[in-house]
Design a protein around this motif. Structure first.
Motif, PDB file in Angstrom:
ATOM      1  N   LEU A   1       3.721  56.736  12.461  1.00  0.00           N
ATOM      2  CA  LEU A   1       2.684  56.640  13.492  1.00  0.00           C
ATOM      3  C   LEU A   1       3.134  55.582  14.490  1.00  0.00           C
ATOM      4  O   LEU A   1       3.153  54.387  14.189  1.00  0.00           O
ATOM      5  N   ILE A   2       3.536  56.021  15.668  1.00  0.00           N
ATOM      6  CA  ILE A   2       4.087  55.123  16.681  1.00  0.00           C
ATOM      7  C   ILE A   2       3.018  54.784  17.709  1.00  0.00           C
ATOM      8  O   ILE A   2       2.445  55.679  18.339  1.00  0.00           O
ATOM      9  N   PHE A   3       2.769  53.496  17.873  1.00  0.00           N
ATOM     10  CA  PHE A   3       1.764  53.019  18.828  1.00  0.00           C
ATOM     11  C   PHE A   3       2.434  52.717  20.160  1.00  0.00           C
ATOM     12  O   PHE A   3       3.269  51.823  20.249  1.00  0.00           O
ATOM     13  N   ALA A   4       2.086  53.488  21.175  1.00  0.00           N
ATOM     14  CA  ALA A   4       2.649  53.287  22.520  1.00  0.00           C
ATOM     15  C   ALA A   4       1.519  53.162  23.523  1.00  0.00           C
ATOM     16  O   ALA A   4       1.538  53.758  24.593  1.00  0.00           O
ATOM     17  N   GLY A   5       0.512  52.360  23.170  1.00  0.00           N
ATOM     18  CA  GLY A   5      -0.682  52.294  24.000  1.00  0.00           C
ATOM     19  C   GLY A   5      -0.838  51.034  24.819  1.00  0.00           C
ATOM     20  O   GLY A   5      -1.799  50.883  25.564  1.00  0.00           O
TER      21      GLY A   5
ATOM     22  N   SER B   1       7.199  44.063  35.553  1.00  0.00           N
ATOM     23  CA  SER B   1       7.325  45.506  35.405  1.00  0.00           C
ATOM     24  C   SER B   1       6.239  46.242  36.170  1.00  0.00           C
ATOM     25  O   SER B   1       5.094  45.818  36.220  1.00  0.00           O
ATOM     26  N   SER B   2       6.607  47.383  36.765  1.00  0.00           N
ATOM     27  CA  SER B   2       5.640  48.218  37.480  1.00  0.00           C
ATOM     28  C   SER B   2       5.112  49.337  36.610  1.00  0.00           C
ATOM     29  O   SER B   2       4.288  50.126  37.049  1.00  0.00           O
ATOM     30  N   CYS B   3       5.594  49.448  35.359  1.00  0.00           N
ATOM     31  CA  CYS B   3       5.126  50.484  34.442  1.00  0.00           C
ATOM     32  C   CYS B   3       4.930  49.855  33.065  1.00  0.00           C
ATOM     33  O   CYS B   3       5.444  48.764  32.792  1.00  0.00           O
ATOM     34  N   PRO B   4       4.190  50.522  32.177  1.00  0.00           N
ATOM     35  CA  PRO B   4       4.018  49.980  30.824  1.00  0.00           C
ATOM     36  C   PRO B   4       5.369  49.734  30.165  1.00  0.00           C
ATOM     37  O   PRO B   4       6.322  50.484  30.349  1.00  0.00           O
ATOM     38  N   LYS B   5       5.440  48.669  29.381  1.00  0.00           N
ATOM     39  CA  LYS B   5       6.719  48.214  28.819  1.00  0.00           C
ATOM     40  C   LYS B   5       7.428  49.284  27.997  1.00  0.00           C
ATOM     41  O   LYS B   5       8.659  49.328  27.969  1.00  0.00           O
ATOM     42  N   GLN B   6       6.670  50.167  27.326  1.00  0.00           N
ATOM     43  CA  GLN B   6       7.295  51.189  26.491  1.00  0.00           C
ATOM     44  C   GLN B   6       8.069  52.227  27.299  1.00  0.00           C
ATOM     45  O   GLN B   6       8.895  52.966  26.752  1.00  0.00           O
ATOM     46  N   PHE B   7       7.810  52.277  28.621  1.00  0.00           N
ATOM     47  CA  PHE B   7       8.500  53.245  29.474  1.00  0.00           C
ATOM     48  C   PHE B   7       9.599  52.613  30.325  1.00  0.00           C
ATOM     49  O   PHE B   7      10.255  53.302  31.105  1.00  0.00           O
ATOM     50  N   MET B   8       9.796  51.302  30.180  1.00  0.00           N
ATOM     51  CA  MET B   8      10.887  50.649  30.885  1.00  0.00           C
ATOM     52  C   MET B   8      12.219  51.155  30.347  1.00  0.00           C
ATOM     53  O   MET B   8      12.356  51.446  29.160  1.00  0.00           O
ATOM     54  N   VAL B   9      13.199  51.279  31.223  1.00  0.00           N
ATOM     55  CA  VAL B   9      14.483  51.870  30.851  1.00  0.00           C
ATOM     56  C   VAL B   9      15.505  50.792  30.491  1.00  0.00           C
ATOM     57  O   VAL B   9      15.727  49.843  31.243  1.00  0.00           O
ATOM     58  N   ILE B  10      16.103  50.957  29.302  1.00  0.00           N
ATOM     59  CA  ILE B  10      17.200  50.104  28.860  1.00  0.00           C
ATOM     60  C   ILE B  10      18.322  51.017  28.383  1.00  0.00           C
ATOM     61  O   ILE B  10      18.089  51.946  27.611  1.00  0.00           O
ATOM     62  N   LYS B  11      19.533  50.776  28.851  1.00  0.00           N
ATOM     63  CA  LYS B  11      20.687  51.575  28.452  1.00  0.00           C
ATOM     64  C   LYS B  11      20.453  53.068  28.695  1.00  0.00           C
ATOM     65  O   LYS B  11      20.800  53.913  27.872  1.00  0.00           O
ATOM     66  N   GLY B  12      19.823  53.381  29.818  1.00  0.00           N
ATOM     67  CA  GLY B  12      19.674  54.763  30.233  1.00  0.00           C
ATOM     68  C   GLY B  12      18.531  55.530  29.603  1.00  0.00           C
ATOM     69  O   GLY B  12      18.358  56.721  29.896  1.00  0.00           O
TER      70      GLY B  12
ATOM     71  N   CYS C   1      13.173  42.110   6.888  1.00  0.00           N
ATOM     72  CA  CYS C   1      14.048  42.685   7.904  1.00  0.00           C
ATOM     73  C   CYS C   1      14.764  41.553   8.623  1.00  0.00           C
ATOM     74  O   CYS C   1      14.449  40.378   8.433  1.00  0.00           O
ATOM     75  N   SER C   2      15.692  41.903   9.479  1.00  0.00           N
ATOM     76  CA  SER C   2      16.414  40.893  10.244  1.00  0.00           C
ATOM     77  C   SER C   2      15.577  40.429  11.436  1.00  0.00           C
ATOM     78  O   SER C   2      14.630  41.101  11.851  1.00  0.00           O
ATOM     79  N   GLY C   3      15.966  39.313  11.996  1.00  0.00           N
ATOM     80  CA  GLY C   3      15.272  38.799  13.168  1.00  0.00           C
ATOM     81  C   GLY C   3      15.465  39.661  14.396  1.00  0.00           C
ATOM     82  O   GLY C   3      14.770  39.482  15.404  1.00  0.00           O
ATOM     83  N   ALA C   4      16.393  40.626  14.334  1.00  0.00           N
ATOM     84  CA  ALA C   4      16.640  41.511  15.482  1.00  0.00           C
ATOM     85  C   ALA C   4      15.525  42.533  15.681  1.00  0.00           C
ATOM     86  O   ALA C   4      15.456  43.165  16.739  1.00  0.00           O
ATOM     87  N   ASN C   5      14.650  42.682  14.707  1.00  0.00           N
ATOM     88  CA  ASN C   5      13.554  43.651  14.798  1.00  0.00           C
ATOM     89  C   ASN C   5      12.456  43.093  15.707  1.00  0.00           C
ATOM     90  O   ASN C   5      11.329  42.840  15.286  1.00  0.00           O
ATOM     91  N   ILE C   6      12.794  42.929  16.978  1.00  0.00           N
ATOM     92  CA  ILE C   6      11.884  42.268  17.921  1.00  0.00           C
ATOM     93  C   ILE C   6      10.935  43.270  18.575  1.00  0.00           C
ATOM     94  O   ILE C   6      11.203  44.465  18.644  1.00  0.00           O
ATOM     95  N   LYS C   7       9.833  42.734  19.073  1.00  0.00           N
ATOM     96  CA  LYS C   7       8.868  43.498  19.862  1.00  0.00           C
ATOM     97  C   LYS C   7       9.032  43.082  21.323  1.00  0.00           C
ATOM     98  O   LYS C   7       8.928  41.898  21.654  1.00  0.00           O
ATOM     99  N   ILE C   8       9.302  44.038  22.185  1.00  0.00           N
ATOM    100  CA  ILE C   8       9.574  43.723  23.593  1.00  0.00           C
ATOM    101  C   ILE C   8       8.237  43.582  24.331  1.00  0.00           C
ATOM    102  O   ILE C   8       7.575  44.571  24.656  1.00  0.00           O
ATOM    103  N   THR C   9       7.840  42.337  24.599  1.00  0.00           N
ATOM    104  CA  THR C   9       6.555  42.087  25.248  1.00  0.00           C
ATOM    105  C   THR C   9       6.650  41.220  26.500  1.00  0.00           C
ATOM    106  O   THR C   9       5.717  41.188  27.285  1.00  0.00           O
ATOM    107  N   THR C  10       7.762  40.529  26.685  1.00  0.00           N
ATOM    108  CA  THR C  10       7.913  39.629  27.830  1.00  0.00           C
ATOM    109  C   THR C  10       9.223  39.935  28.559  1.00  0.00           C
ATOM    110  O   THR C  10      10.111  40.591  28.003  1.00  0.00           O
ATOM    111  N   PRO C  11       9.386  39.456  29.789  1.00  0.00           N
ATOM    112  CA  PRO C  11      10.661  39.632  30.483  1.00  0.00           C
ATOM    113  C   PRO C  11      11.837  39.056  29.693  1.00  0.00           C
ATOM    114  O   PRO C  11      12.929  39.631  29.684  1.00  0.00           O
ATOM    115  N   GLU C  12      11.612  37.945  28.993  1.00  0.00           N
ATOM    116  CA  GLU C  12      12.680  37.355  28.189  1.00  0.00           C
ATOM    117  C   GLU C  12      13.100  38.302  27.067  1.00  0.00           C
ATOM    118  O   GLU C  12      14.291  38.449  26.759  1.00  0.00           O
ATOM    119  N   ASP C  13      12.109  38.972  26.449  1.00  0.00           N
ATOM    120  CA  ASP C  13      12.410  39.946  25.395  1.00  0.00           C
ATOM    121  C   ASP C  13      13.263  41.088  25.943  1.00  0.00           C
ATOM    122  O   ASP C  13      14.154  41.604  25.259  1.00  0.00           O
TER     123      ASP C  13
END
Length: 240
Positions: free
Chosen positions: A6-10, A19-30, A209-221
């Motif tokens: 169950l993936i939460f993308a809300g 960002s001009s769009c919700p963070k889940q739709f920002m493009v990284i690596k294409g 889990c490893s510390g790499a399992n981050i949640k992208i919520t800020t520009p720094e993330d």
């Protein structure tokens, strides 16, 4: 189906101020962040199906993205609620509608794309053995309680502290019952599902889990995520 992601993308991404769009739709690596996340679960042999909860005005957009990138296993994309808790409940209710029996549900953030297949498998194994699994990372800095924005009232022993991350994994019937109980008591904005389970006296089991399992919520993330994707690409190249 025996296991459902169950993936939460809300989220609206209010902390992603640039960002001009919700963070889940920002493009990284294409690819949009949500696609990176969905692909991890779609490729895992431990996940049978995926249900996504999305912002109401982005449901059609997300369906198009899923089709464009040919992400398989996605059975449904539905509208979220007014709060994160309500959105998760909507997703759980959709799984109840789609699934027979009592499947294991891995609740995960759409903006947490660095989930590993090992962490997914360990969640499923732990849930089968113990009834639930909460993904955690060991605290590497001191955690303190601050009062009135100025003074520290308590300092915890770091070795005993972990950071709750995702996925958080439960049997569908168990987590649905807790959500319904919270609604009956007027609780509508719990931080996450593990908090609700703990509130109602459920014993929780952990998967590290490893510390790499981050949640992208800020520009720094976002910038940190780009570096992590570069690291993943370097590892893949070294295997060739």
């Amino acid at each position: 189906m025996k296991t459902v992601a169950l993936i939460f993308a809300g989220g609206m991404g209010k902390r992603m101020t640039s960002s001009s769009c919700p963070k889940q739709f920002m493009v990284i690596k294409g690819k949009p962040v949500i696609v990176h996340t969905l692909e991890k679960f779609a490729k895992s042999p431990f996940v049978d199906a995926i249900v996504v909860v999305c912002l109401s005005n982005y449901v059609g957009y997300l369906k198009n993205i899923i089709e464009e990138y040919r992400v398989n296993k996605v059975l449904s994309v539905i509208e979220g609620g007014r709060t994160g808790q309500e959105s998760i409940f909507n997703g759980l209710s959709e799984i109840r509608r789609l699934a027979e029996g009592n499947p294991i549900v891995l609740i995960h953030d759409g903006v947490r794309p660095f989930i590993s297949n090992e962490t997914i498998s360990e969640n499923v194994k732990c849930a089968k053995k113990n009834g639930n699994a909460i993904t955690v990372a060991q605290a590497i800095e001191t955690i303190a309680v601050m009062e009135e924005g100025q003074t520290i009232s308590e300092v915890y022993e770091r070795s005993k502290c972990v950071l709750a991350k995702a996925p958080q994994t439960f049997y569908l019937q168990d987590i649905l019952e807790v959500h319904k109980q919270a609604q009956e008591e007027g609780i509508t904005d719990a931080v996450d599902s593990s908090s609700l389970m703990f509130k109602y006296g459920k014993k929780l089991f952990t998967v590290k889990c490893s510390g790499a399992n981050i949640k992208i919520t800020t520009p720094e993330d976002f910038y940190f995520a780009r570096a992590l994707f570069d690291m993943e690409e370097d590892k893949q190249l070294k295997k060739l």
